[in-house]
Design a protein around this motif. Structure first.
Motif, mmCIF file in Angstrom:
data_model
loop_
_atom_site.group_PDB
_atom_site.id
_atom_site.type_symbol
_atom_site.label_atom_id
_atom_site.label_comp_id
_atom_site.label_asym_id
_atom_site.label_seq_id
_atom_site.Cartn_x
_atom_site.Cartn_y
_atom_site.Cartn_z
ATOM 1 N N ARG A 1 30.716 -52.917 98.844
ATOM 2 C CA ARG A 1 30.863 -54.231 99.464
ATOM 3 C C ARG A 1 30.360 -55.323 98.515
ATOM 4 N NH1 ARG A 1 28.784 -57.014 104.806
ATOM 5 N NH2 ARG A 1 30.471 -58.517 104.757
ATOM 6 N N ALA A 2 29.158 -55.119 97.971
ATOM 7 C CA ALA A 2 28.604 -56.127 97.063
ATOM 8 C C ALA A 2 29.462 -56.225 95.808
ATOM 9 C CB ALA A 2 27.165 -55.778 96.702
ATOM 10 N N ALA A 3 29.940 -55.071 95.313
ATOM 11 C CA ALA A 3 30.744 -55.080 94.083
ATOM 12 C C ALA A 3 32.043 -55.867 94.304
ATOM 13 C CB ALA A 3 31.041 -53.648 93.654
ATOM 14 N N TYR B 1 25.273 -46.183 84.555
ATOM 15 C CA TYR B 1 24.229 -46.068 85.573
ATOM 16 C C TYR B 1 24.431 -47.094 86.682
ATOM 17 C CZ TYR B 1 19.544 -46.817 87.578
ATOM 18 O OH TYR B 1 18.484 -47.009 88.436
ATOM 19 N N LYS B 2 24.799 -48.317 86.281
ATOM 20 C CA LYS B 2 24.958 -49.392 87.259
ATOM 21 C C LYS B 2 26.166 -50.254 86.887
ATOM 22 C CE LYS B 2 21.667 -52.264 84.681
ATOM 23 N NZ LYS B 2 21.657 -51.392 83.512
ATOM 24 N N LEU B 3 26.683 -50.987 87.898
ATOM 25 C CA LEU B 3 27.723 -51.980 87.626
ATOM 26 C C LEU B 3 27.040 -53.289 87.221
ATOM 27 C CD1 LEU B 3 30.114 -51.316 90.617
ATOM 28 C CD2 LEU B 3 30.732 -51.121 88.203
ATOM 29 N N ILE B 4 27.607 -53.955 86.242
ATOM 30 C CA ILE B 4 27.026 -55.202 85.718
ATOM 31 C C ILE B 4 28.052 -56.315 85.941
ATOM 32 C CG2 ILE B 4 26.120 -56.344 83.636
ATOM 33 C CD1 ILE B 4 25.691 -53.465 82.512
ATOM 34 N N PHE B 5 27.620 -57.402 86.570
ATOM 35 C CA PHE B 5 28.520 -58.522 86.886
ATOM 36 C C PHE B 5 28.048 -59.761 86.143
ATOM 37 C CE2 PHE B 5 28.668 -55.531 90.288
ATOM 38 C CZ PHE B 5 30.025 -55.409 90.535
ATOM 39 N N ARG B 6 28.994 -60.419 85.475
ATOM 40 C CA ARG B 6 28.606 -61.585 84.685
ATOM 41 C C ARG B 6 29.434 -62.807 85.075
ATOM 42 N NH1 ARG B 6 25.441 -59.902 80.580
ATOM 43 N NH2 ARG B 6 25.564 -57.691 80.085
ATOM 44 N N TRP B 7 28.743 -63.945 85.184
ATOM 45 C CA TRP B 7 29.415 -65.224 85.446
ATOM 46 C C TRP B 7 29.079 -66.206 84.329
ATOM 47 C CZ3 TRP B 7 27.024 -62.514 89.401
ATOM 48 C CH2 TRP B 7 27.727 -62.333 90.573
ATOM 49 N N ARG B 8 30.027 -67.069 84.021
ATOM 50 C CA ARG B 8 29.753 -68.223 83.163
ATOM 51 C C ARG B 8 29.595 -69.427 84.086
ATOM 52 N NH1 ARG B 8 29.696 -68.225 77.792
ATOM 53 N NH2 ARG B 8 29.201 -70.397 78.149
ATOM 54 N N LEU B 9 28.453 -70.094 84.034
ATOM 55 C CA LEU B 9 28.186 -71.154 84.996
ATOM 56 C C LEU B 9 28.868 -72.474 84.635
ATOM 57 C CD1 LEU B 9 24.426 -70.608 85.841
ATOM 58 C CD2 LEU B 9 26.441 -69.336 86.546
ATOM 59 N N ARG C 1 24.678 -68.529 81.799
ATOM 60 C CA ARG C 1 25.287 -67.236 82.168
ATOM 61 C C ARG C 1 24.372 -66.508 83.145
ATOM 62 N NH1 ARG C 1 24.626 -64.475 77.627
ATOM 63 N NH2 ARG C 1 23.466 -66.239 76.840
ATOM 64 N N MET C 2 24.984 -65.924 84.177
ATOM 65 C CA MET C 2 24.206 -65.138 85.139
ATOM 66 C C MET C 2 24.702 -63.707 85.128
ATOM 67 S SD MET C 2 23.655 -67.375 88.612
ATOM 68 C CE MET C 2 25.276 -67.072 89.245
ATOM 69 N N VAL C 3 23.767 -62.795 85.378
ATOM 70 C CA VAL C 3 24.136 -61.387 85.452
ATOM 71 C C VAL C 3 23.511 -60.774 86.704
ATOM 72 C CG1 VAL C 3 22.230 -60.766 83.888
ATOM 73 C CG2 VAL C 3 24.122 -59.193 84.178
ATOM 74 N N GLY C 4 24.299 -59.953 87.396
ATOM 75 C CA GLY C 4 23.807 -59.248 88.580
ATOM 76 C C GLY C 4 24.174 -57.780 88.477
ATOM 77 N N TYR C 5 23.430 -56.926 89.187
ATOM 78 C CA TYR C 5 23.650 -55.480 89.097
ATOM 79 C C TYR C 5 23.847 -54.888 90.485
ATOM 80 C CZ TYR C 5 21.354 -56.477 84.641
ATOM 81 O OH TYR C 5 21.023 -57.021 83.430
ATOM 82 N N THR C 6 24.707 -53.873 90.574
ATOM 83 C CA THR C 6 24.792 -53.096 91.821
ATOM 84 C C THR C 6 24.912 -51.615 91.483
ATOM 85 O OG1 THR C 6 27.194 -52.990 92.054
ATOM 86 C CG2 THR C 6 26.116 -54.921 92.997
ATOM 87 N N HIS C 7 24.528 -50.794 92.474
ATOM 88 C CA HIS C 7 24.835 -49.370 92.394
ATOM 89 C C HIS C 7 26.350 -49.224 92.491
ATOM 90 C CE1 HIS C 7 20.647 -48.530 93.298
ATOM 91 N NE2 HIS C 7 20.728 -49.322 94.331
ATOM 92 N N ILE C 8 26.880 -48.161 91.891
ATOM 93 C CA ILE C 8 28.326 -47.938 91.949
ATOM 94 C C ILE C 8 28.799 -47.762 93.398
ATOM 95 C CG2 ILE C 8 28.153 -45.416 91.605
ATOM 96 C CD1 ILE C 8 30.861 -47.317 89.870
ATOM 97 N N GLU C 9 27.928 -47.188 94.267
ATOM 98 C CA GLU C 9 28.367 -46.934 95.644
ATOM 99 C C GLU C 9 28.254 -48.164 96.542
ATOM 100 O OE1 GLU C 9 24.096 -45.272 95.430
ATOM 101 O OE2 GLU C 9 25.815 -45.526 94.119
#
Ligand SMILES: CC(C)(COP(=O)(O)OP(=O)(O)OC[C@H]1O[C@@H](n2cnc3c(N)ncnc32)[C@H](O)[C@@H]1OP(=O)(O)O)[C@@H](O)C(=O)NCCC(=O)NCCS
Length: 196
Positions: free
Chosen positions: A143-145, A160-168, A132-140
């Motif tokens: 483009r990345a989100a 506080y932040k957006l959290i993105f999760r993938w199952r590999l 599993r991978m997790v990445g973070y971005t600012h809400i603003e």
């Protein structure tokens, strides 16, 4: 199994993807300096200027390749700077999960470099036991989100932040987007070389 990937971007540009090593320290500091303040903030979450601290350089370049790697994509027609780079770090409390982070030079965004880097960190982390991978971005950082969602990540917001999760280990959930199609192509093309 190879960690020197001679490949082409979709516009035909020949590139090399390879892990960064301690000898890349000065080049990495110079690449950091050349990022726009916006890209630097979106990747490093800091407004502290053009000079990257030693702690950050250690975090990016140090460590055991079983726990952490940083990859760079280099345009073979220009010596410097790299087109972009991406890292993963295993969660020390759960080594089946890794945090990822990446940046592409402003003028090279939209050429498929980010999606290629995502595939490379995906396969190199998977090879090290990450599922599993997790990445973070600012809400603003819209483009990345959008791009992370387009690449199949589930998004949540912690206030506080957006959290993105993938199952590999599950590609079935990839959406029908150009980015996900690119990602699936890179995963299929690079898996034989990277997973051996
Ligand atoms: C987020 C980031 C890494 C994406 O990298 P990138 O190289 O621009 O990404 P790609 O080119 O692979 O994909 C992005 C775009 O190409 C589109 N795309 C993908 N495959 C495509 C194809 N075959 N044809 C046309 N478009 C395609 C994607 O849908 C996406 O569209 P959009 O951003 O224009 O809406 C980059 O914008 C960046 O470095 N941002 C600053 C740092 C940051 O925010 N990092 C993320 C948090 S750690």
């Amino acid at each position: 199994m190879s960690d020197r990937l001679d490949i082409k971007l979709r516009d035909g540009t020949p590139i090399l993807a390879r892990p960064l090593v301690p000898a890349d320290r000065e080049a990495l500091a110079e690449a950091y300096r050349r990022l726009s303040p916006e890209a630097r903030y979106n990747r490093f979450w800091t407004h502290t200027g053009e000079v990257v601290g030693d702690k950050m350089l250690d975090r990016i370049l140090g460590g055991n390749p079983d726990d952490h790697m940083t990859w760079a994509v280099l345009d073979l027609s220009r010596e410097f700077p790299p087109l972009g780079g991406a890292s993963w770090w295993k969660n020390p409390e759960d080594p089946t999960e890794a945090e990822i982070s990446m940046v592409v030079l402003d003028e090279d965004q939209g050429r498929g470099v980010g999606t290629l880097l995502l595939a490379v960190v995906w396969l190199s982390a998977f090879r090290a036991g990450v599922t599993r991978m997790v990445g973070y971005t600012h809400i603003e950082n819209r483009r990345a989100a959008k791009w992370m969602r387009d690449c199949g990540a589930d998004a949540t917001w912690d206030g506080y932040k957006l959290i993105f999760r993938w199952r590999l280990d599950d590609l079935d959930g990839l959406p029908e987007t150009l980015a996900a199609a690119d990602l699936a192509d890179w995963l299929a093309n690079l898996a034989p070389e990277m997973l051996g």
